[in-house]
Design a protein around this motif. Structure first.
Motif, PDB file in Angstrom:
ATOM      1  N   GLU A   1       3.569  -1.465   3.901  1.00  0.00           N
ATOM      2  CA  GLU A   1       2.911   0.333   3.451  1.00  0.00           C
ATOM      3  C   GLU A   1       4.218   1.152   3.412  1.00  0.00           C
ATOM      4  OE1 GLU A   1       0.212   3.978   4.951  1.00  0.00           O
ATOM      5  OE2 GLU A   1       0.514   2.388   6.513  1.00  0.00           O
ATOM      6  N   LEU A   2       4.359   1.765   2.276  1.00  0.00           N
ATOM      7  CA  LEU A   2       5.491   2.632   2.067  1.00  0.00           C
ATOM      8  C   LEU A   2       5.174   4.206   2.415  1.00  0.00           C
ATOM      9  CD1 LEU A   2       5.648   0.002   0.234  1.00  0.00           C
ATOM     10  CD2 LEU A   2       6.960   1.549  -1.391  1.00  0.00           C
TER      11      LEU A   2
ATOM     12  N   TYR B   1      -5.958   3.214  10.005  1.00  0.00           N
ATOM     13  CA  TYR B   1      -7.287   2.334   9.647  1.00  0.00           C
ATOM     14  C   TYR B   1      -7.404   2.089   8.205  1.00  0.00           C
ATOM     15  CZ  TYR B   1     -12.224   1.115   9.994  1.00  0.00           C
ATOM     16  OH  TYR B   1     -13.370   0.572   9.652  1.00  0.00           O
ATOM     17  N   ASP B   2      -6.773   2.969   7.579  1.00  0.00           N
ATOM     18  CA  ASP B   2      -6.522   2.623   6.009  1.00  0.00           C
ATOM     19  C   ASP B   2      -5.882   1.256   5.667  1.00  0.00           C
ATOM     20  OD1 ASP B   2      -7.710   4.972   5.213  1.00  0.00           O
ATOM     21  OD2 ASP B   2      -5.786   5.751   4.759  1.00  0.00           O
ATOM     22  N   SER B   3      -4.898   0.864   6.563  1.00  0.00           N
ATOM     23  CA  SER B   3      -4.196  -0.396   6.503  1.00  0.00           C
ATOM     24  C   SER B   3      -5.016  -1.335   6.900  1.00  0.00           C
ATOM     25  CB  SER B   3      -2.685  -0.279   7.333  1.00  0.00           C
ATOM     26  OG  SER B   3      -1.923   0.396   6.871  1.00  0.00           O
TER      27      SER B   3
ATOM     28  N   ILE C   1      -1.409  -1.363  -4.326  1.00  0.00           N
ATOM     29  CA  ILE C   1      -2.641  -0.534  -3.871  1.00  0.00           C
ATOM     30  C   ILE C   1      -2.260   0.967  -3.966  1.00  0.00           C
ATOM     31  CG2 ILE C   1      -4.666  -0.107  -2.734  1.00  0.00           C
ATOM     32  CD1 ILE C   1      -3.788  -2.998  -1.318  1.00  0.00           C
ATOM     33  N   PHE C   2      -2.590   1.754  -4.882  1.00  0.00           N
ATOM     34  CA  PHE C   2      -2.449   3.292  -4.566  1.00  0.00           C
ATOM     35  C   PHE C   2      -3.802   4.041  -4.109  1.00  0.00           C
ATOM     36  CE2 PHE C   2      -2.654   7.608  -6.933  1.00  0.00           C
ATOM     37  CZ  PHE C   2      -1.204   7.946  -6.617  1.00  0.00           C
ATOM     38  N   LEU C   3      -3.509   4.269  -3.002  1.00  0.00           N
ATOM     39  CA  LEU C   3      -4.565   4.801  -2.331  1.00  0.00           C
ATOM     40  C   LEU C   3      -4.647   6.451  -2.367  1.00  0.00           C
ATOM     41  CD1 LEU C   3      -6.763   4.364  -0.091  1.00  0.00           C
ATOM     42  CD2 LEU C   3      -4.957   4.672   1.638  1.00  0.00           C
ATOM     43  N   ILE C   4      -5.857   7.107  -2.868  1.00  0.00           N
ATOM     44  CA  ILE C   4      -5.878   8.330  -2.869  1.00  0.00           C
ATOM     45  C   ILE C   4      -6.582   8.698  -1.576  1.00  0.00           C
ATOM     46  CG2 ILE C   4      -6.945  10.216  -4.109  1.00  0.00           C
ATOM     47  CD1 ILE C   4      -6.453   8.695  -6.668  1.00  0.00           C
TER      48      ILE C   4
ATOM     49  N   LYS D   1       0.785  -1.164   0.080  1.00  0.00           N
ATOM     50  CA  LYS D   1       0.120  -0.036   0.070  1.00  0.00           C
ATOM     51  C   LYS D   1       0.908   1.224   0.055  1.00  0.00           C
ATOM     52  CE  LYS D   1      -2.417   2.598   3.583  1.00  0.00           C
ATOM     53  NZ  LYS D   1      -2.598   2.566   5.137  1.00  0.00           N
ATOM     54  N   LEU D   2       0.543   2.243  -0.912  1.00  0.00           N
ATOM     55  CA  LEU D   2       0.985   3.355  -0.870  1.00  0.00           C
ATOM     56  C   LEU D   2      -0.160   4.518  -0.832  1.00  0.00           C
ATOM     57  CD1 LEU D   2       3.295   5.426  -0.811  1.00  0.00           C
ATOM     58  CD2 LEU D   2       3.144   5.384  -3.432  1.00  0.00           C
TER      59      LEU D   2
END
Length: 423
Positions: free
Chosen positions: A213-214, A203-205, A97-100, A65-66
């Motif tokens: 996570e990066l 919480y996103d994780s 996963i590119f999280l906006i 995840k980023l």
């Protein structure tokens, strides 16, 4: 959901063709070596090695995840430091996963701030988010990238869910953050909503069940919060990987649009090339380390050549061309070098803005401001004072100059030009 297909530049780093034939232990070591190149910290390495080994045995890729908050409409090379790492992990076969952070953007990340960050409106966030993934796809393989928005799970939390989430941390824990601690000691206000940011990022994780996570080094506290929350929610804790923050063109502050020391990844090829060439010879090696896809052995070879007497400018040209080719094309890199050489000899670029102004005779300060070559009249006069202003190639030293009607080429510094017709 997956992004729409967008082809990747051919010069990107690709996974080794022999990896799949190696024993699991060797493949894990190779993946670890790729993961650790250029990183600041990998926590916890033994845990991540176990995750890699499990993924190899089971055939189930890791979830990596980023998250990026769309706080500005464009990405710059500083953002690509972590995106490059994401791409390397993607090439190893893992799910990225590119999280906006459309929800967290409304809070504002307090990391590294000495004051409360002004929150963005929903309209600003949506406008910025529109361009984020399109630009990130210049680095990532869009077809294999999962795009998510954290409003998917943050909005449904509601007040009850937010209170329950807040119960998983303490004020004392939040005050362990260096920036909060410094602001508290300096009697600088800390808004209560800022404490929510690391909780929401953590919480996103949980929502994404991430394995790794990066983030930048300034994100360490937030990334660790994700580990702790995953434990509380009964999940295996993610590992975290922090990447160094890339210094901007000034070689001091981290690259930032607000500090105007950035290189945008959608800037024109000639501008991008010239900006890379403007960094110092010392900073050049930092850019090689964090931005180049060349092997470490090749970069070490460049250093040896410079130490033996080779002009560092030639090595910097190679870096500038590599970066321009990545975000534009190989031909654009060739043309950008030609344009740069032409400018260094006092030539005018082939393509410069053209505009018409009125009000002649016009003061030099106002002329440069209206031509969009300086942000203000006072900045323009400072540039005149420093010898950085030319009209048709002639340096201007008179801050009181009134420019008469006519067509002329204005130049500020080495890179800003405009052809102006003044009436």
């Amino acid at each position: 959901m997956n992004a729409q297909s967008q082809s990747a530049p051919a010069d990107r780093a690709a996974p080794s063709g022999t990896t799949a034939t190696l024993p699991v232990s060797d493949r894990v070591q190779e993946a670890l070596a790729v993961t650790k190149r250029g990183v600041d910290e990998l926590l916890i390495e033994t845990e991540f090695a176990q995750k890699l080994a499990r993924a190899e045995r089971s055939g189930n890729p890791l979830r990596i995840k980023l998250g990026l908050d769309p706080t500005a409409p464009d990405l710059h090379l500083g953002h690509t430091v972590v995106l490059n790492k994401m791409r390397q992990l993607q090439d190893l076969g893992h799910n990225v996963i590119f999280l906006i952070g459309d929800f967290t953007s409304m809070i504002g990340d307090p990391s590294g701030r000495n004051a409360t960050r002004p929150p963005l409106t929903r309209e600003q966030i949506e406008l910025n988010a529109m361009t984020y993934f399109k630009q990130a796809s210049l680095v990532l393989d869009a077809e294999k990238t999962e795009i998510r928005y954290n409003s998917e799970w943050c909005d449904p939390l509601g007040a009850r869910g937010l209170i329950e989430l807040a119960s998983h941390s303490t004020v004392a824990r939040m005050m362990e953050r260096d920036d909060f601690n410094k602001r508290f000691k300096a009697n600088t206000p800390i808004s209560v909503h800022e404490f929510l940011y690391p909780l929401m990022q953590g919480y996103d994780s949980v929502a994404l069940k991430s394995d790794l996570e990066l983030g930048g080094t300034d994100q360490r506290f937030n990334l660790l919060m994700g580990r702790e929350l995953q434990k509380d929610y009964g999940q295996e804790p993610q590992c975290i990987l922090t990447m160094p923050l890339l210094e901007g063109l000034d070689g001091i502050e981290k690259m930032s649009k607000s500090k105007n020391n950035y290189i945008g990844i959608t800037e024109p090829a000639n501008t991008m090339f010239a900006k890379v060439m403007s960094i110092s010879d010392v900073m050049m090696w930092r850019y090689y380390e964090l931005l180049s896809f060349r092997s470490l052995a090749e970069i070490a070879g460049f250093k040896a050549e410079v130490a033996a007497g080779k002009n560092p400018r030639d090595v910097k040209v190679a870096l500038a061309q590599e970066i321009v080719a990545r975000f534009h094309s190989a031909q654009a890199a060739v043309d950008a070098l030609a344009d740069f050489v032409n400018r260094s000899r006092g030539g005018i670029p082939d393509e410069i803005p053209e505009l018409s102004l009125s009000g002649a005779p016009l003061g030099i300060g106002q002329l440069l401001k209206q031509a969009n070559l300086c942000a203000s009249g006072s900045e323009a006069l400072r540039m005149v004072e420093q010898g950085g202003v030319r009209i048709d190639g002639n340096m201007i030293s008179d801050k009181g100059l009134k420019v008469e009607a006519g067509t002329m080429v204005l130049q500020v510094g080495k890179r800003k030009f405009a052809r102006v017709t003044l009436a």
